[in-house]
Scaffold this motif. Structure first.
Motif, PDB file in Angstrom:
ATOM      1  N   ASN A 167      25.980 -14.153 -49.443  1.00  0.00           N
ATOM      2  CA  ASN A 167      25.275 -12.999 -50.014  1.00  0.00           C
ATOM      3  C   ASN A 167      23.937 -13.423 -50.604  1.00  0.00           C
ATOM      4  N   TYR A 168      22.981 -12.510 -50.541  1.00  0.00           N
ATOM      5  CA  TYR A 168      21.684 -12.666 -51.194  1.00  0.00           C
ATOM      6  C   TYR A 168      21.685 -11.737 -52.405  1.00  0.00           C
ATOM      7  N   TYR A 169      21.051 -12.192 -53.508  1.00  0.00           N
ATOM      8  CA  TYR A 169      21.074 -11.418 -54.746  1.00  0.00           C
ATOM      9  C   TYR A 169      19.671 -11.206 -55.299  1.00  0.00           C
ATOM     10  N   ARG A 170      19.525 -10.120 -56.004  1.00  0.00           N
ATOM     11  CA  ARG A 170      18.330  -9.806 -56.784  1.00  0.00           C
ATOM     12  C   ARG A 170      18.796  -9.677 -58.222  1.00  0.00           C
ATOM     13  N   TYR A 171      18.028 -10.219 -59.173  1.00  0.00           N
ATOM     14  CA  TYR A 171      18.410 -10.124 -60.579  1.00  0.00           C
ATOM     15  C   TYR A 171      17.970  -8.787 -61.145  1.00  0.00           C
ATOM     16  N   ASP A 172      18.905  -8.067 -61.736  1.00  0.00           N
ATOM     17  CA  ASP A 172      18.630  -6.789 -62.396  1.00  0.00           C
ATOM     18  C   ASP A 172      18.496  -7.093 -63.884  1.00  0.00           C
ATOM     19  N   SER A 173      17.267  -7.124 -64.386  1.00  0.00           N
ATOM     20  CA  SER A 173      17.051  -7.506 -65.780  1.00  0.00           C
ATOM     21  C   SER A 173      17.585  -6.460 -66.748  1.00  0.00           C
ATOM     22  N   GLY A 174      17.639  -5.204 -66.345  1.00  0.00           N
ATOM     23  CA  GLY A 174      18.194  -4.162 -67.203  1.00  0.00           C
ATOM     24  C   GLY A 174      19.685  -4.349 -67.410  1.00  0.00           C
TER      25      GLY A 174
ATOM     26  N   LYS B  19      21.201  -7.160 -66.679  1.00  0.00           N
ATOM     27  CA  LYS B  19      21.392  -8.605 -66.919  1.00  0.00           C
ATOM     28  C   LYS B  19      22.465  -9.189 -66.006  1.00  0.00           C
ATOM     29  N   GLU B  20      22.320  -8.899 -64.709  1.00  0.00           N
ATOM     30  CA  GLU B  20      23.260  -9.433 -63.727  1.00  0.00           C
ATOM     31  C   GLU B  20      22.605  -9.497 -62.353  1.00  0.00           C
ATOM     32  N   PHE B  21      23.181 -10.340 -61.494  1.00  0.00           N
ATOM     33  CA  PHE B  21      22.730 -10.433 -60.118  1.00  0.00           C
ATOM     34  C   PHE B  21      23.431  -9.346 -59.313  1.00  0.00           C
ATOM     35  N   LYS B  22      22.657  -8.651 -58.474  1.00  0.00           N
ATOM     36  CA  LYS B  22      23.225  -7.604 -57.625  1.00  0.00           C
ATOM     37  C   LYS B  22      22.997  -7.966 -56.169  1.00  0.00           C
ATOM     38  N   VAL B  23      24.041  -7.777 -55.366  1.00  0.00           N
ATOM     39  CA  VAL B  23      23.981  -8.097 -53.935  1.00  0.00           C
ATOM     40  C   VAL B  23      22.970  -7.193 -53.248  1.00  0.00           C
ATOM     41  N   ILE B  24      22.200  -7.791 -52.330  1.00  0.00           N
ATOM     42  CA  ILE B  24      21.310  -7.039 -51.450  1.00  0.00           C
ATOM     43  C   ILE B  24      22.021  -7.008 -50.098  1.00  0.00           C
ATOM     44  N   PRO B  25      22.757  -5.936 -49.784  1.00  0.00           N
ATOM     45  CA  PRO B  25      23.664  -5.936 -48.630  1.00  0.00           C
ATOM     46  C   PRO B  25      23.023  -6.124 -47.262  1.00  0.00           C
ATOM     47  N   ALA B  26      21.863  -5.603 -47.007  1.00  0.00           N
ATOM     48  CA  ALA B  26      21.277  -5.658 -45.666  1.00  0.00           C
ATOM     49  C   ALA B  26      20.431  -6.906 -45.426  1.00  0.00           C
ATOM     50  N   ASN B  27      20.237  -7.734 -46.438  1.00  0.00           N
ATOM     51  CA  ASN B  27      19.354  -8.888 -46.300  1.00  0.00           C
ATOM     52  C   ASN B  27      20.016 -10.008 -45.502  1.00  0.00           C
TER      53      ASN B  27
ATOM     54  N   ASP C 281      16.489 -13.677 -55.529  1.00  0.00           N
ATOM     55  CA  ASP C 281      16.570 -14.508 -56.731  1.00  0.00           C
ATOM     56  C   ASP C 281      17.698 -15.524 -56.679  1.00  0.00           C
ATOM     57  N   ALA C 282      18.747 -15.240 -55.906  1.00  0.00           N
ATOM     58  CA  ALA C 282      19.894 -16.152 -55.851  1.00  0.00           C
ATOM     59  C   ALA C 282      20.678 -15.910 -54.566  1.00  0.00           C
ATOM     60  N   VAL C 283      21.512 -16.879 -54.224  1.00  0.00           N
ATOM     61  CA  VAL C 283      22.391 -16.746 -53.064  1.00  0.00           C
ATOM     62  C   VAL C 283      23.764 -17.299 -53.413  1.00  0.00           C
ATOM     63  N   SER C 284      24.770 -16.826 -52.690  1.00  0.00           N
ATOM     64  CA  SER C 284      26.081 -17.467 -52.724  1.00  0.00           C
ATOM     65  C   SER C 284      26.338 -17.952 -51.308  1.00  0.00           C
ATOM     66  N   LEU C 285      26.980 -19.104 -51.193  1.00  0.00           N
ATOM     67  CA  LEU C 285      27.182 -19.715 -49.887  1.00  0.00           C
ATOM     68  C   LEU C 285      28.572 -19.433 -49.342  1.00  0.00           C
ATOM     69  N   LEU C 286      28.667 -19.473 -48.028  1.00  0.00           N
ATOM     70  CA  LEU C 286      29.960 -19.374 -47.365  1.00  0.00           C
ATOM     71  C   LEU C 286      30.766 -20.624 -47.712  1.00  0.00           C
ATOM     72  N   PRO C 287      32.096 -20.501 -47.831  1.00  0.00           N
ATOM     73  CA  PRO C 287      32.916 -21.670 -48.193  1.00  0.00           C
ATOM     74  C   PRO C 287      32.698 -22.868 -47.265  1.00  0.00           C
ATOM     75  N   GLN C 288      32.516 -22.638 -45.955  1.00  0.00           N
ATOM     76  CA  GLN C 288      32.335 -23.749 -45.016  1.00  0.00           C
ATOM     77  C   GLN C 288      31.016 -24.497 -45.249  1.00  0.00           C
ATOM     78  N   ALA C 289      30.053 -23.884 -45.914  1.00  0.00           N
ATOM     79  CA  ALA C 289      28.776 -24.560 -46.221  1.00  0.00           C
ATOM     80  C   ALA C 289      28.954 -25.636 -47.282  1.00  0.00           C
ATOM     81  N   LEU C 290      30.039 -25.556 -48.041  1.00  0.00           N
ATOM     82  CA  LEU C 290      30.284 -26.522 -49.123  1.00  0.00           C
ATOM     83  C   LEU C 290      31.310 -27.582 -48.741  1.00  0.00           C
ATOM     84  N   ARG C 291      31.972 -27.413 -47.608  1.00  0.00           N
ATOM     85  CA  ARG C 291      32.972 -28.391 -47.193  1.00  0.00           C
ATOM     86  C   ARG C 291      32.323 -29.718 -46.821  1.00  0.00           C
TER      87      ARG C 291
END
Length: 103
Positions: free
Chosen positions: A65-72, A74-82, A90-100
């Motif tokens: 997932n790709y995220y944008r920080y919502d300062s109002g 105060k949390e990261f929100k997923v950008i679904p179509a990106n 602003d941030a990403v989360s990786l697929l589990p296989q990317a960390l293996r």
């Protein structure tokens, strides 16, 4: 950037843009894992710092997932179509296989 993370000494043009890699901890919340530099000219995303094991470089195929920080809120929100890195991310989360296999 809106998140306030830029490299003042090496800034070119719009400046160097940094991205966070987050992961879901045991409680389900998003926690910091690493900080990456996104080069707008080449599209490369390279690790600058990590508190845990993290890949040296990131590719879009590694991202869950790709995220944008919502300062109002105060949390990261997923950008679904990106599907790619950009200065708007602003941030990403990786697929589990990317960390293996990281050492």
């Amino acid at each position: 950037a809106e998140d306030g993370i830029r490299d003042a000494q090496e800034s070119r043009g719009l400046g160097d843009v940094y991205k966070r890699q987050v992961f879901k901890g045991p409680t389900g919340r998003q926690d910091f894992r690493a900080l990456y530099r996104y080069d707008q000219n080449t599209g490369e995303v390279r690790k600058v710092y990590s508190s845990l094991l993290a890949p040296e470089a990131l590719a879009p195929s590694m991202v869950e997932n790709y995220y944008r920080y919502d300062s109002g809120a105060k949390e990261f929100k997923v950008i679904p179509a990106n599907k790619n890195f950009s200065i708007a991310i602003d941030a990403v989360s990786l697929l589990p296989q990317a960390l293996r296999g990281l050492k």
